[in-house]
Design an enzyme around this catalytic site. Structure first.
Site, short mmCIF file in Angstrom:
data_model
loop_
_atom_site.label_atom_id
_atom_site.label_comp_id
_atom_site.label_asym_id
_atom_site.label_seq_id
_atom_site.Cartn_x
_atom_site.Cartn_y
_atom_site.Cartn_z
N ASP A 93 -6.57 -3.99 -5.80
CA ASP A 93 -6.21 -2.66 -5.32
C ASP A 93 -4.76 -2.30 -5.66
O ASP A 93 -4.39 -1.13 -5.77
CB ASP A 93 -6.37 -2.57 -3.80
CG ASP A 93 -7.53 -3.36 -3.24
OD1 ASP A 93 -7.91 -4.39 -3.84
OD2 ASP A 93 -8.06 -2.97 -2.19
N ASP B 50 0.80 -1.23 0.00
CA ASP B 50 0.00 0.00 0.00
C ASP B 50 0.83 1.28 0.00
O ASP B 50 0.28 2.38 0.10
CB ASP B 50 -0.95 0.01 1.21
CG ASP B 50 -2.12 -0.93 1.00
OD1 ASP B 50 -2.65 -0.96 -0.13
OD2 ASP B 50 -2.50 -1.63 1.96
N1 GLY Z 1 -7.35 -1.36 -0.27
C1 GLY Z 1 -8.39 -1.76 0.58
C2 GLY Z 1 -9.73 -1.23 0.22
O1 GLY Z 1 -9.99 -0.78 -0.86
O2 GLY Z 1 -10.58 -1.27 1.07
#
Ligand code: GLY
Length: 397
Positions: free
Chosen positions: A171, A113
């Protein structure tokens, strides 16, 4: 100074009167939204300053997170976006303050992330100020991010928790934007090469025939697929709304960065899935999962709508005009509906967040029908993109 003669002044006033009579009400809606955002974010930045963390959501109560949380970059990023929309120096100093708190995260190798955390904060700061320090942080974070790519598997590993051998979530496409930037900035193609390989392998393994995506694909050590399923969606076979948004945004961005037509074709297919899905409500703000069992009573996800709106604005610029118009119109509908009283918070309410009604993690019964900092971030980005496409300076609205 040259003076206007009276007839010219008269004509000028008539012109101005005509302009105000014809003023597009959509612009008033957006102006009001920017004003709400300025007010909410200014209040939140002041109120939460002593906490040393980052506001994330309100469910079940106010949730503030530390730099290692995947959402830590969105609040500083929203402050930067609001600053760019308003020119308000108070927002700028708050944005710098909150961005600074993330400095150490550039060395963190425990998550994929980093793109969200660093590129939404330092990336926005770099775009606003062009400062070399932000660039250094982004490049260092990109080094940390590519350290999570096992060359044998070929993709960046998303998480270090769970039962999966090597989980990659849709994601993760969002984190590639930082890598493209790092290659452009340094002239070293290593970041871009990892991004392209990740995008190619994800394209092969994450999508179903209808262009909807699985949330989680896990790989074996040799790069073959171990499993396909979900973590945050309703079911392994369902289309989790925000995940469709991440995919759309990710492949649109990959086409912008590479010019590779297969990414564009794929973004168009995802857009088609989203825009023509039968389970879409009248205001187009998606239910949290396209296959949620309690539709039409399922909660909406404003964060998915914001991501999709922003992505479609960009996609509208990358295709022929008539096709672009359909993306622009859909994105505009989402943006204006998010800016209505149904989703835009009244000033002084909603814990300082801008939008209401998102869903974070339904299967974990967490953050349901709540404000979320990333809904605000992509909403403000969508506003910025909308005004840019209309040739309007937000500060002259
Ligand atoms: N990356 C986690 C979400 O979109 O909740």
């Amino acid at each position: 100074m040259r003076k206007f003669s009276l007839p010219i002044l008269g004509l000028g006033l008539m012109f101005l009167a005509a302009c105000s009579a014809d003023r597009d009400p959509k612009l008033d809606t957006v102006k009001r939204a920017i004003d709400h955002a300025r007010c909410q974010l200014t209040q939140a930045a002041a109120e939460f300053d002593t906490l040393r963390g980052f506001p994330r959501s309100l469910m079940p109560k106010f949730k503030e997170v530390d730099p290692k949380d995947w959402t830590s970059g969105f609040f500083p990023g929203s402050l930067w976006e609001a600053y760019r929309l308003t020119g308000d120096e108070q927002l700028r100093t708050a944005a710098e303050r909150y961005t600074d708190r993330l400095e150490g995260i550039q060395y963190y190798k425990g998550t994929h992330d980093l793109g969200f955390m660093v590129f939404c904060s330092y990336g926005q700061q770099q775009a606003a100020l062009g400062d070399p320090h932000s660039a250094e942080v982004i490049v260092e974070a990109s080094k940390s991010l590519i350290s999570r790519c096992d060359p044998q598997v070929g993709v960046i590993r998303s998480w270090d928790f769970g039962e999966w051998n090597y989980p990659v979530i849709i994601d993760n496409m969002m984190n590639l934007e930082m890598l493209f930037w790092a290659s452009k900035h340094t002239g070293d193609s290593v970041y871009r090469d990892v991004a392209v390989r990740h995008a190619d392998i994800t394209l092969r393994n994450h999508f179903r025939d209808d262009a909807s995506s699985y949330h989680v694909v896990s790989y074996n050590d040799d790069g073959t697929v171990e499993s396909r399923g979900t973590f945050q969606g309703y079911a392994d076979s369902s289309a989790w709304a925000r995940g469709q948004g991440w995919g759309l945004y990710g492949y649109t961005m990959c086409y912008r960065e590479t010019g590779d037509e297969k990414y564009l074709r794929h973004a168009e297919r995802i857009a088609d899935f989203i825009m023509h899905h039968p389970a879409t409500p009248e205001d187009r703000i998606p239910y949290w999962d396209y296959n949620a069992p309690d539709i039409p009573d399922a909660p909406r996800d404003a964060s998915a709508a914001a991501v999709i709106s922003s992505a479609l604005f960009e996609l509208s610029t990358l295709v022929p005009e008539a096709e672009g118009r359909t993306y622009f119109d859909y994105a505009e509908t989402l943006l204006l509906n998010l800016s209505s009283d149904d989703y835009l918070a009244e000033k002084g309410t909603n814990g300082g967040f801008v939008l209401m009604h998102s869903v974070g993690h339904w299967p974990a019964d967490s953050e349901i029908d709540t404000p979320l900092n990333y809904a605000d971030y992509y909403y403000l980005e969508a506003i910025q993109r909308y005004l840019t496409l209309r040739g309007i300076d937000p500060q002259q609205l």
